[in-house]
Design a protein around this motif. Sequence first.
Motif, PDB file in Angstrom:
ATOM      1  N   GLU A  82     -12.000 -70.390  19.956  1.00 49.68           N
ATOM      2  CA  GLU A  82     -11.056 -69.271  20.136  1.00 49.68           C
ATOM      3  C   GLU A  82     -10.076 -69.545  21.281  1.00 49.68           C
ATOM      4  O   GLU A  82      -8.951 -69.069  21.260  1.00 49.68           O
ATOM      5  CB  GLU A  82     -11.810 -67.989  20.460  1.00 49.68           C
ATOM      6  N   LEU A  83     -10.505 -70.323  22.269  1.00 49.98           N
ATOM      7  CA  LEU A  83      -9.698 -70.520  23.463  1.00 49.98           C
ATOM      8  C   LEU A  83      -8.461 -71.363  23.203  1.00 49.98           C
ATOM      9  O   LEU A  83      -7.373 -71.025  23.678  1.00 49.98           O
ATOM     10  CB  LEU A  83     -10.545 -71.175  24.558  1.00 49.98           C
ATOM     11  N   VAL A  84      -8.593 -72.455  22.467  1.00 49.73           N
ATOM     12  CA  VAL A  84      -7.474 -73.372  22.270  1.00 49.73           C
ATOM     13  C   VAL A  84      -6.291 -72.679  21.586  1.00 49.73           C
ATOM     14  O   VAL A  84      -5.157 -72.783  22.068  1.00 49.73           O
ATOM     15  CB  VAL A  84      -7.933 -74.635  21.508  1.00 49.73           C
ATOM     16  N   PRO A  85      -6.495 -71.926  20.488  1.00 42.62           N
ATOM     17  CA  PRO A  85      -5.341 -71.220  19.901  1.00 42.62           C
ATOM     18  C   PRO A  85      -4.749 -70.174  20.848  1.00 42.62           C
ATOM     19  O   PRO A  85      -3.533 -69.975  20.878  1.00 42.62           O
ATOM     20  CB  PRO A  85      -5.908 -70.559  18.644  1.00 42.62           C
ATOM     21  N   ALA A  86      -5.596 -69.521  21.648  1.00 41.74           N
ATOM     22  CA  ALA A  86      -5.087 -68.511  22.587  1.00 41.74           C
ATOM     23  C   ALA A  86      -4.228 -69.163  23.665  1.00 41.74           C
ATOM     24  O   ALA A  86      -3.173 -68.636  24.043  1.00 41.74           O
ATOM     25  CB  ALA A  86      -6.252 -67.742  23.211  1.00 41.74           C
ATOM     26  N   LEU A  87      -4.663 -70.296  24.184  1.00 40.77           N
ATOM     27  CA  LEU A  87      -3.870 -71.005  25.194  1.00 40.77           C
ATOM     28  C   LEU A  87      -2.574 -71.542  24.601  1.00 40.77           C
ATOM     29  O   LEU A  87      -1.515 -71.483  25.229  1.00 40.77           O
ATOM     30  CB  LEU A  87      -4.680 -72.155  25.797  1.00 40.77           C
ATOM     31  N   THR A  88      -2.637 -72.073  23.395  1.00 37.90           N
ATOM     32  CA  THR A  88      -1.442 -72.586  22.733  1.00 37.90           C
ATOM     33  C   THR A  88      -0.441 -71.466  22.468  1.00 37.90           C
ATOM     34  O   THR A  88       0.758 -71.640  22.674  1.00 37.90           O
ATOM     35  CB  THR A  88      -1.824 -73.284  21.420  1.00 37.90           C
ATOM     36  N   ALA A  89      -0.944 -70.307  22.039  1.00 38.35           N
ATOM     37  CA  ALA A  89      -0.055 -69.167  21.780  1.00 38.35           C
ATOM     38  C   ALA A  89       0.593 -68.662  23.064  1.00 38.35           C
ATOM     39  O   ALA A  89       1.724 -68.173  23.042  1.00 38.35           O
ATOM     40  CB  ALA A  89      -0.835 -68.041  21.104  1.00 38.35           C
ATOM     41  N   ALA A  90      -0.103 -68.803  24.192  1.00 41.84           N
ATOM     42  CA  ALA A  90       0.448 -68.360  25.469  1.00 41.84           C
ATOM     43  C   ALA A  90       1.376 -69.406  26.080  1.00 41.84           C
ATOM     44  O   ALA A  90       1.960 -69.177  27.143  1.00 41.84           O
ATOM     45  CB  ALA A  90      -0.687 -68.035  26.441  1.00 41.84           C
ATOM     46  N   GLY A  91       1.504 -70.567  25.432  1.00 45.32           N
ATOM     47  CA  GLY A  91       2.397 -71.614  25.936  1.00 45.32           C
ATOM     48  C   GLY A  91       1.840 -72.377  27.126  1.00 45.32           C
ATOM     49  O   GLY A  91       2.592 -72.920  27.928  1.00 45.32           O
ATOM     50  N   VAL A  92       0.527 -72.433  27.229  1.00 41.68           N
ATOM     51  CA  VAL A  92      -0.116 -73.119  28.351  1.00 41.68           C
ATOM     52  C   VAL A  92      -0.211 -74.615  28.032  1.00 41.68           C
ATOM     53  O   VAL A  92      -0.709 -74.992  26.978  1.00 41.68           O
ATOM     54  CB  VAL A  92      -1.527 -72.541  28.602  1.00 41.68           C
ATOM     55  N   SER A  93       0.302 -75.452  28.942  1.00 40.79           N
ATOM     56  CA  SER A  93       0.196 -76.897  28.755  1.00 40.79           C
ATOM     57  C   SER A  93      -0.703 -77.548  29.802  1.00 40.79           C
ATOM     58  O   SER A  93      -1.107 -78.693  29.646  1.00 40.79           O
ATOM     59  CB  SER A  93       1.579 -77.545  28.814  1.00 40.79           C
ATOM     60  N   GLU A  94      -1.013 -76.828  30.892  1.00 39.73           N
ATOM     61  CA  GLU A  94      -1.915 -77.315  31.926  1.00 39.73           C
ATOM     62  C   GLU A  94      -2.800 -76.159  32.367  1.00 39.73           C
ATOM     63  O   GLU A  94      -2.359 -75.012  32.385  1.00 39.73           O
ATOM     64  CB  GLU A  94      -1.156 -77.829  33.142  1.00 39.73           C
ATOM     65  N   ALA A  95      -4.032 -76.479  32.749  1.00 41.34           N
ATOM     66  CA  ALA A  95      -4.952 -75.441  33.204  1.00 41.34           C
ATOM     67  C   ALA A  95      -5.934 -76.024  34.204  1.00 41.34           C
ATOM     68  O   ALA A  95      -6.294 -77.198  34.127  1.00 41.34           O
ATOM     69  CB  ALA A  95      -5.708 -74.840  32.011  1.00 41.34           C
TER      70      ALA A  95
END
Length: 131
Positions: free
Chosen positions: A81-94
């Motif tokens: 669930e996390l990867v699509p949520a981060l991708t949708a938020a435009g996150v490239s680094e964390a």
Amino acid sequence: MQLVEPRPNRPIPIRITPLIDVVFILLVFFMLTTRLLPVDYLELGNDTSQRSTTAGDPRPELRVEVDGRILWQNTRYSLQELVPALTAAGVSEANLETAPEASLASFTRTLSTLDNAGITPHWKRSGTPES
């Protein structure tokens, strides 16, 4: 009368073991007696004058919990669930940190999944568990 014995015709083998012993003794001697340059005198190539002093948006903080789920923005996600949520938020680094009791397998699985999804994870070491 002959004062010196004649040399034998066969070549005398050179024993190399004592030579190796001497080399190791010298190596240990020089290692123990050499003074290294103090750290105060090292010049570091840390020229930051070309960089901007303003920082961009902070990286999102992800925390791998004991059960393998990841905490982000006060919400617990599974890895799928996390990867699509981060991708949708435009996150490239964390920034990725772990709970002290989290398993190494959960951490490496999360690290690999984020990296394979194109999200650059930065590992942040947290404290050790209290005894």
